[in-house]
Design a protein around this motif. Structure first.
Motif, short mmCIF file in Angstrom:
data_model
loop_
_atom_site.label_atom_id
_atom_site.label_comp_id
_atom_site.label_asym_id
_atom_site.label_seq_id
_atom_site.Cartn_x
_atom_site.Cartn_y
_atom_site.Cartn_z
N MET A 242 -40.05 23.43 10.76
CA MET A 242 -40.98 22.76 11.66
C MET A 242 -42.09 23.70 12.10
N SER A 243 -41.72 24.91 12.46
CA SER A 243 -42.72 25.89 12.86
C SER A 243 -43.65 26.23 11.70
N SER A 244 -43.08 26.32 10.51
CA SER A 244 -43.91 26.59 9.32
C SER A 244 -44.96 25.51 9.12
N ALA A 245 -44.58 24.28 9.43
CA ALA A 245 -45.49 23.16 9.20
C ALA A 245 -46.63 23.11 10.21
N PHE A 246 -46.37 23.53 11.46
CA PHE A 246 -47.33 23.27 12.53
C PHE A 246 -48.09 24.50 13.02
N THR A 247 -47.41 25.62 13.20
CA THR A 247 -48.08 26.76 13.84
C THR A 247 -49.13 27.39 12.94
N GLY A 248 -48.92 27.32 11.62
CA GLY A 248 -49.96 27.82 10.73
C GLY A 248 -51.24 27.02 10.87
N ALA A 324 -56.15 16.82 15.50
CA ALA A 324 -55.89 17.71 16.63
C ALA A 324 -54.87 17.11 17.59
N ILE A 325 -55.01 15.82 17.86
CA ILE A 325 -54.07 15.15 18.77
C ILE A 325 -52.67 15.12 18.16
N ALA A 326 -52.58 14.79 16.88
CA ALA A 326 -51.28 14.75 16.21
C ALA A 326 -50.63 16.13 16.19
N LEU A 327 -51.44 17.15 15.92
CA LEU A 327 -50.91 18.52 15.93
C LEU A 327 -50.45 18.91 17.32
N GLY A 328 -51.22 18.53 18.35
CA GLY A 328 -50.83 18.83 19.72
C GLY A 328 -49.53 18.16 20.12
N LEU A 329 -49.32 16.93 19.65
CA LEU A 329 -48.06 16.23 19.94
C LEU A 329 -46.88 17.00 19.37
N ALA A 330 -47.05 17.53 18.15
CA ALA A 330 -45.96 18.27 17.52
C ALA A 330 -45.74 19.61 18.20
N ILE A 331 -46.83 20.35 18.44
CA ILE A 331 -46.71 21.65 19.10
C ILE A 331 -46.11 21.48 20.49
N GLY A 332 -46.55 20.42 21.19
CA GLY A 332 -46.04 20.18 22.54
C GLY A 332 -44.56 19.88 22.56
N GLY A 333 -44.07 19.20 21.53
CA GLY A 333 -42.66 18.85 21.50
C GLY A 333 -41.75 19.96 21.02
N GLU A 334 -42.30 20.92 20.26
CA GLU A 334 -41.46 21.93 19.61
C GLU A 334 -40.63 22.73 20.61
N ILE A 335 -41.29 23.37 21.58
CA ILE A 335 -40.57 24.23 22.52
C ILE A 335 -39.62 23.41 23.38
N GLY A 367 -45.24 33.32 11.86
CA GLY A 367 -45.97 34.43 11.27
C GLY A 367 -46.20 34.24 9.79
N ILE A 368 -45.21 33.71 9.09
CA ILE A 368 -45.33 33.53 7.64
C ILE A 368 -46.36 32.45 7.31
N SER A 369 -46.34 31.36 8.07
CA SER A 369 -47.21 30.23 7.76
C SER A 369 -48.70 30.57 7.82
N PRO A 370 -49.21 31.24 8.88
CA PRO A 370 -50.64 31.59 8.87
C PRO A 370 -51.02 32.52 7.73
N LEU A 371 -50.13 33.46 7.38
CA LEU A 371 -50.42 34.36 6.27
C LEU A 371 -50.53 33.57 4.96
N ALA A 394 -43.54 18.79 7.30
CA ALA A 394 -43.33 17.95 8.49
C ALA A 394 -42.48 16.74 8.15
N ALA A 395 -42.72 16.14 7.00
CA ALA A 395 -41.92 14.98 6.57
C ALA A 395 -40.47 15.37 6.34
N MET A 396 -40.23 16.56 5.77
CA MET A 396 -38.87 17.04 5.58
C MET A 396 -38.16 17.20 6.92
N CYS A 397 -38.86 17.73 7.92
CA CYS A 397 -38.26 17.91 9.24
C CYS A 397 -37.91 16.57 9.87
N ALA A 398 -38.76 15.57 9.68
CA ALA A 398 -38.47 14.24 10.22
C ALA A 398 -37.15 13.72 9.67
N CYS A 399 -36.92 13.91 8.38
CA CYS A 399 -35.66 13.47 7.77
C CYS A 399 -34.47 14.26 8.32
#
Length: 425
Positions: A242-248, A324-335, A367-371, A394-399
């Motif tokens: 999930m972090s790989s999908a969003f934080t990058g 941006a809104i969709a990304l914010g929803l995911a980032i907001g929910g992660e922690i 860290g890996i995702s942005p690189l 992201a779709a894999m994480c949903a499943c």
């Protein structure tokens, strides 16, 4: 159902956790570092790959530091550990403002900042909130982490204005001041429940006998049992992906818009939409976690973000606000979800160490995702491939979340939680 009694007793903790998380490493670093890339490219020759490497190094530092943070919290309590992290975070920004003149120095400072400032992250705050709340834990964690969304919405606009007017070094100095502002409130007001608090409903005789065991020993033995649980490793891997999908995408969002010929001020404004979405997501996701099957809530968040990324792939800049809104929803929910799932699925006596492992996996992926995204851009000259990859993850994480078992209800009597010594700072 929201527990009014819990809110009455624990609201000061929510307020301090919200402010502290806003000015800690989770609230400032990833949401603002993209603002500096263009200036650093001209000043020190920072490429997109070097930028990604810097984020990998800061994440490696946070990963290593977070494991130490979990152990330190069990020994010394959250307050002193968080204060150390805030001091280190402010010092790291001061170093970025004053001594960075080459790419190697930038990379070294980023690693040191991540390692030392990891203690200002959410481990201490989410642990303290989880101790105060049981019935309303998801809602309370959501409120406590809204500070990150506020910071993400406001700070980029402020810092971008400073950079435009006074230069990138002044921008880092402003961030140093913001980071330092969290020290006094945490010192003065962040409190954990007393070890003599009345145990919650449902604690059994086996748990009561553990009270005679020294707190650090109890934390170690509890975490040893947690590590043998297959669900622990399943959740760790899922949050990693999930972090790989969003934080990058988060760290490359402004550079990506700039590559599409969006003006810096407009890019900062669009990035601020992520912060506003984070604020709404914190509260909404936290509330839903208390009332709906948690796995389905997490799956929905991931699915929405995957859809937003797909819109950006197909429609380009025109769909940047939606993305941006969709990304914010995911980032907001992660922690929120990371803390909630750790507290609900595993014994709270081992929370700090269990959460530190989960968060370590989270930040390694961050860290890996942005690189990887930076390397894909430098190789292909476009962000399209990276966007497709992130949508698929992201779709894999949903499943994965949708098929999680329903957690067993838990209580969190303060007397069962490792308590630090009562010595003051």
């Amino acid at each position: 159902m929201v527990s009014n009694e819990e809110i009455r007793r624990g609201w000061p903790t929510i307020v301090i956790a919200a402010f502290g998380s806003a000015v800690g490493i989770s609230g400032l670093l990833l949401y603002t570092i993209g603002l500096f890339t263009a200036d650093l490219e001209h000043a020190i020759g920072l490429s997109k790959t070097s930028y990604g490497l810097g984020l990998l190094l800061v994440s490696a530092g946070v990963a290593a530091g977070t494991v130490c943070t979990g152990r330190a919290i069990d020994r010394f309590g959250a307050r002193r550990v968080i204060v150390f992290g805030q001091l280190s975070f402010a010092s790291g920004y001061l170093a970025l403002a004053t001594i960075v003149d080459t790419v190697p120095v930038f990379l070294a400072v980023m690693f040191a900042l991540g390692f030392l400032a990891s203690a200002s992250g959410p481990v201490g705050f989410t642990r303290t909130v989880s101790l105060w709340f049981v019935k309303s834990r998801g809602f309370a964690l959501g409120l406590a982490m809204t500070g990150i969304g506020v910071a993400a919405a406001v700070v980029p606009l402020v810092v971008n204005g400073v950079i435009v007017e006074y230069g990138w070094r002044a921008g880092f100095l402003v961030l140093a001041v913001i980071a330092a502002s969290g020290i006094a409130p945490v010192l003065a007001f962040l409190k954990e429940p007393s070890a003599t608090a009345t145990p919650g409903e449902g604690d059994d005789l086996a748990e009561r006998t553990e009270l005679d065991v020294p707190a650090p020993v109890r934390a170690r033995s509890t975490f040893a049992a947690i590590r043998r649980d297959r669900c622990f490793w399943r959740l760790l891997i899922t949050f990693f992906v999930m972090s790989s999908a969003f934080t990058g995408l988060l760290t490359h969002f402004v550079p990506m818009l700039r590559s599409m010929d969006v003006e810096p001020s407009q890019a900062a404004t669009l990035a601020s939409l992520i912060g506003f979405a984070v604020i709404g997501s914190r509260v909404m996701v936290g509330f839903l976690l208390d009332h709906v099957r948690p796995g389905l809530v997490a799956a929905g968040v991931c699915a929405l973000s995957a859809a937003g990324t797909c819109f950006l792939i197909v429609g380009g800049v025109a769909f940047a606000p939606l993305a941006a809104i969709a990304l914010g929803l995911a980032i907001g929910g992660e922690i929120d979800m990371l803390g909630f799932f750790t507290a609900r699925y595993f014994a709270l006596a081992g929370y700090a160490r269990a959460y530190s492992w989960m968060y370590t996996g989270f930040v390694i992926a961050a860290g890996i995702s942005p690189l990887l995204i930076g390397m894909l851009f430098d190789a292909l000259g476009t962000y399209s491939a990276a966007l497709i990859l992130c949508a698929a993850l992201a779709a894999m994480c949903a499943c994965a979340f949708a098929t999680l078992p329903t957690p067993t209800p838990r209580t969190s009597p303060a007397s069962l939680i490792p308590q630090p010594a009562e010595t003051e700072l």
